[in-house]
Write an enzyme that holds these catalytic residues in place. Structure first.
Site, PDB file in Angstrom:
ATOM      1  CE  LYS A 135      45.727 -26.893  53.507  1.00  0.00           C
ATOM      2  NZ  LYS A 135      44.778 -25.833  53.903  1.00  0.00           N
ATOM      3  CG  ASP A 263      37.252 -19.485  50.679  1.00  0.00           C
ATOM      4  OD1 ASP A 263      36.036 -19.683  50.866  1.00  0.00           O
ATOM      5  OD2 ASP A 263      37.933 -20.147  49.880  1.00  0.00           O
TER       6      ASP A 263
END
Length: 387
Positions: A135, A263
Site C-alpha cells: 500500500k 475510522d
C-alpha cells in the site's frame, strides 16, 4: 559486527549496477523489487538482537543508486531506497513465520496492481502470489507508524500474535524521479488460495457507506455497510467460534481506542464452498499452487473448493474461519482489521463537526466520531450481524 551496519544516521552510498535486473511495467515497482532484494541481503550481515531496544525503532538503512548506464526501460538510472526500522519489521516477519527468503521471493516478482483505489487515490498492489498487500501511503502515515510501532510491537508480543490487526512486514521510502513514495507491506487479509465471491468493508456506520455504481461493476466489488444490510447478510460462525472471534476483536479494538485510533474497518471476504473456485493468477504456473483440497483429494483442474476445512489451513490463512456446521451456508470467511492508522486529532474533530452539520444527523451515522463512540458502534454492528 562486520559488514554493513544499520544506522540511525548515515551518508548516502553510491552503488553500481548489479547483474540481476528487476523488470516491471512501472519504474516504482522495479525499484521496490530491487530494494527488497538489497535490504534483505543486508540483514544477512547483521546480528539479530535477542531483544529490541528503543534505537531499533528509530533505525533505518538507505542507499542511493546513481548510474547513467542503467537500461532505463528496466530500471531508472537514479533512485533511492530507504527501509525503516528493519530489525523491528524483521522481528514481526519472524513472529508470523514469514522468513526472509520467502518474503524476498514474493516481492521480487512484479506485484499486481489492484483496481480498488484507496481513499487518497494512492496506489495499491498485491504480491504476485497474493500473500502480501503493498500500500502506497502518505508521509503523515509514516509518522503515525513510527509513533505507533513500539506499542504495536508490545501488543503483538503480549497477544502472541493472536490478533485481527494488520500484520505489518516492512516499510520503505522509494525515491523515483525525485518523487518520494512510501510503501507499507502487510499480509493480505483475503484468502490467497480460495476465490473470494463476496467482499465487504464495514465500519458500523451508515452515512456514505454504500459502494458506488462504478464499484459494483467490478467482478467482486468491495461492498459497504449499507450493502451488507440491504443484502440481509449474516456471518454464521456458531456460538463458540463467535465467542472466540468477538473476544479477539474487542481486545484489538480496545488497543486502538487506547491509541486514539478510529475510522478502521473490518474486511470480510466470503468464499462460497458450493460455488467453488481456487484463486490463481493467469501468469503463475499451476505448479506453484497446491490444488489439493484440505481433505487430501486433488482437484482435476484446480477449480474445486475444499470439502473439509480443518486446522491445517490456519498458518497459511491466518485470517480465515469457517461457517458453523449447523449453518445453511457452506462458507469460508476471511476476517481482518484494516486501515487502523487514523488518529483522532484536531483534523478529525473538525471533520466530525462538518459532517454532522452536513448530514443533519448526530454521531450515530457518520464515521468520523470519537474513538470510544466509534469502537462501541463498530463492535455493536459486528456483534449483531455475526451469529
Amino acid at each position: 559486527m562486520e559488514g554493513h551496519k544499520i544506522k540511525t544516521k548515515s551518508k548516502f552510498k553510491v552503488r553500481h549496477q548489479k547483474h540481476k535486473l528487476f523488470r516491471a511495467n512501472e519504474p516504482l515497482l522495479s525499484v521496490l523489487m530491487w530494494g527488497v532484494n538489497f535490504t534483505i541481503h543486508e540483514l544477512d550481515n547483521v546480528n539479530i538482537p535477542v531483544m529490541l531496544l528503543p534505537e531499533h525503532f528509530k533505525a533505518y538503512v538507505k542507499i542511493r543508486i546513481d548510474n547513467q548506464n542503467f537500461n532505463k526501460e528496466v530500471m531508472p538510472s537514479h533512485f533511492k531506497v530507504k527501509e525503516y526500522c528493519p530489525l523491528v519489521f524483521r522481528a514481526f516477519r519472524e513472529y508470523w513465520k514469514v522468513h526472509d527468503s520467502s518474503f524476498r521471493d514474493s516481492l521480487t516478482e512484479p506485484p499486481i496492481p489492484l483496481n480498488e483505489p484507496t481513499k487518497s487515490n494512492l496506489a495499491l498492489y498485491q504480491s504476485y502470489d497474493r500473500r502480501f498487500v503493498l500500500k502506497c501511503i502518505a508521509k503523515e502515515d509514516v509518522e503515525q507508524i513510527h509513533k505507533f510501532l513500539p506499542e504495536y510491537h508490545r501488543y503483538i508480543v503480549e497477544t502472541q500474535g493472536d490478533t485481527l490487526l494488520p500484520h505489518y512486514y516492512a516499510l520503505y521510502r522509494l525515491t523515483v524521479d525525485d518523487k518520494e513514495n512510501y510503501v507499507l507491506v502487510m499480509r493480505n487479509v483475503l484468502s490467497t488460495k480460495y476465490k473470494i465471491h463476496y467482499k465487504y468493508d464495514v465500519k458500523g456506520s451508515t452515512v456514505d457507506r454504500s459502494a458506488t455504481e462504478k464499484e459494483k461493476l467490478n467482478t467482486c466489488p468491495t461492498l459497504k455497510d449499507n450493502d451488507f444490510l440491504e443484502g440481509k447478510r449474516a456471518i454464521d460462525l456458531g456460538i463458540e467460534q463467535k465467542r472466540i472471534f468477538m473476544e479477539r476483536l474487542k481486545r484489538d479494538v480496545n488497543f486502538l481506542v487506547g491509541l486514539h485510533k478510529m475510522d478502521y474497518s473490518l474486511l470480510i471476504g466470503i468464499h462460497d464452498l458450493d460455488q467453488g473456485g481456487v484463486e490463481r493468477d493467469q501468469n503463475v504456473s499451476t505448479g506453484d499452487f497446491n490444488t489439493s483440497d484440505l481433505s487430501g483429494n486433488e482437484s482435476s483442474d484446480g477449480s474445486e473448493s475444499p470439502t473439509q476445512v480443518g486446522d491445517d489451513y490456519s498458518s497459511d490463512e491466518p485470517f480465515m474461519m469457517r461457517s458453523s456446521d449447523t449453518s445453511s451456508r457452506r462458507e469460508l470467511y476471511s476476517l481482518g482489521l484494516i486501515d487502523i492508522l487514523t488518529y483522532y486529532g484536531m483534523k478529525k474533530k473538525s471533520a466530525h463537526v462538518a459532517k454532522t452539520k452536513l448530514s443533519g444527523s448526530d454521531a450515530d451515522g457518520i464515521s468520523t466520531v470519537k474513538p470510544e463512540i466509534y469502537a462501541r458502534r463498530f463492535l455493536d454492528f459486528i456483534d449483531k450481524h455475526f451469529i
